[in-house]
Design an enzyme around this catalytic site. Structure first.
Site, PDB file in Angstrom:
ATOM      1  N   GLU A  12       0.816  -1.212   0.000  1.00  9.17           N
ATOM      2  CA  GLU A  12       0.000   0.000   0.000  1.00  9.17           C
ATOM      3  C   GLU A  12       0.856   1.271   0.000  1.00  9.17           C
ATOM      4  O   GLU A  12       0.359   2.353  -0.282  1.00  9.17           O
ATOM      5  CB  GLU A  12      -0.916   0.009   1.227  1.00  9.17           C
ATOM      6  N   GLY A  78     -12.474  -3.798   2.829  1.00  6.99           N
ATOM      7  CA  GLY A  78     -13.532  -4.606   2.237  1.00  6.99           C
ATOM      8  C   GLY A  78     -14.816  -3.790   2.176  1.00  6.99           C
ATOM      9  O   GLY A  78     -15.176  -3.122   3.150  1.00  6.99           O
ATOM     10  N   MET A 175      -8.920  -3.001   9.443  1.00  4.60           N
ATOM     11  CA  MET A 175      -8.402  -3.535  10.699  1.00  4.60           C
ATOM     12  C   MET A 175      -7.582  -2.528  11.519  1.00  4.60           C
ATOM     13  O   MET A 175      -6.918  -2.927  12.480  1.00  4.60           O
ATOM     14  CB  MET A 175      -7.569  -4.805  10.409  1.00  4.60           C
ATOM     15  N   GLU A 176      -7.615  -1.240  11.140  1.00  2.91           N
ATOM     16  CA  GLU A 176      -6.751  -0.278  11.841  1.00  2.91           C
ATOM     17  C   GLU A 176      -7.400   1.070  12.177  1.00  2.91           C
ATOM     18  O   GLU A 176      -7.062   1.694  13.192  1.00  2.91           O
ATOM     19  CB  GLU A 176      -5.488   0.038  10.995  1.00  2.91           C
ATOM     20  N   ASP A 199     -12.026  -5.726  -1.992  1.00  2.00           N
ATOM     21  CA  ASP A 199     -12.842  -6.955  -1.985  1.00  2.00           C
ATOM     22  C   ASP A 199     -14.178  -6.601  -1.351  1.00  2.00           C
ATOM     23  O   ASP A 199     -14.356  -5.512  -0.816  1.00  2.00           O
ATOM     24  CB  ASP A 199     -12.128  -8.056  -1.179  1.00  2.00           C
TER      25      ASP A 199
END
Ligand code: ADE
Length: 232
Positions: A12, A78, A175-176, A199
């Site tokens: 990233e 996502g 997730m962060e 996704d």
């Protein structure tokens, strides 16, 4: 005015790091912090690694040790809400931890002793990021709204549907973000995040994520952050 640019994974941030001509590597808390300039702005770039604890540690070190004045996260997520498709971009306006549940002591999702279940992104910084997406990637669809974070890669249609019905306002899952938002709230440091949808957090998420992160994520990050810093 030093800006921190944070991503979770190498893919990233790779294209962006290659544009920093004078970066100097400093190691703190087992992470490499790249201090230098990008498009004339003072920048510290770092990989947080994955998950809420890793992200919170990274944000704390950026603020305490590197005295950054604002934090921008760039990465992938996502898609959850029905219209948020692979290749779209989400600029967060708030962050919630979807796996935080101290009920019945506190309401589900509420961050204990903070009295809130979500932290806002900095409105000015988020507006600048959204403009940067539009100018760097004019054909890409941009959504603005709530992003939810948890220590789980959501990779089944069943879990994705459960999240959508529990949190219908959530646009995307990662997730962060909510962890960094909480640290930035504690320190009063402006925070904003931009996430490209890799996704749909469904049964196909794993394959889509790997392909996307290899082929698109780094290019999108560099284009968006580049436009953001040039305009700032
Ligand atoms: N980041 C990108 N895709 C994700 C997913 N499906 N779940 C959690 N984090 C993600």
């Amino acid at each position: 005015m030093t800006t921190a640019i944070v991503s979770a994974m190498h893919e990233e941030l790779a294209a962006l790091l290659s544009l920093m001509p004078d970066e100097a590597r400093q190691v703190a808390a087992g992470r490499e912090f790249w201090v230098g300039h990008l498009h004339g702005q003072e920048v510290v770039a770092v990989l947080s690694r994955i998950g809420k604890v890793a992200a919170a540690t990274t944000a704390t070190v950026l603020i305490e040790r590197f005295a950054v004045k604002r934090i921008v996260f760039t990465g992938v997520a996502g898609g959850l809400a029905p219209g948020v498709k692979v290749g779209d971009v989400v600029v967060a306006d708030s962050f919630l931890q979807h796996d935080l549940d101290a009920s019945p002591i506190f309401p589900k999702y509420q961050v204990p002793l903070y009295g809130v279940d979500r932290f806002p992104a900095d409105p000015g910084l988020s507006g600048q990021l959204a403009q940067a997406v539009q100018s760097a990637l004019p054909d890409v669809r941009v959504h603005r709204g709530m992003v939810v974070s948890g220590d789980r890669f959501v990779s089944t249609t069943q879990e994705s549907k459960a999240l959508q019905s529990a949190l219908p306002r959530a646009l995307a899952v990662e997730m962060e973000g909510a962890a960094i938002a909480q640290v930035c709230h504690d320190y009063g440091v402006p925070f904003a995040a931009v996430r490209t949808i890799s996704d749909r957090a469904d049964d196909a998420a794993h394959g889509d994520f790997n392909r996307f992160i290899r082929e698109v994520a780094s290019r999108y990050s560099a284009a968006i952050v580049g436009a953001f810093l040039r305009a700032a």
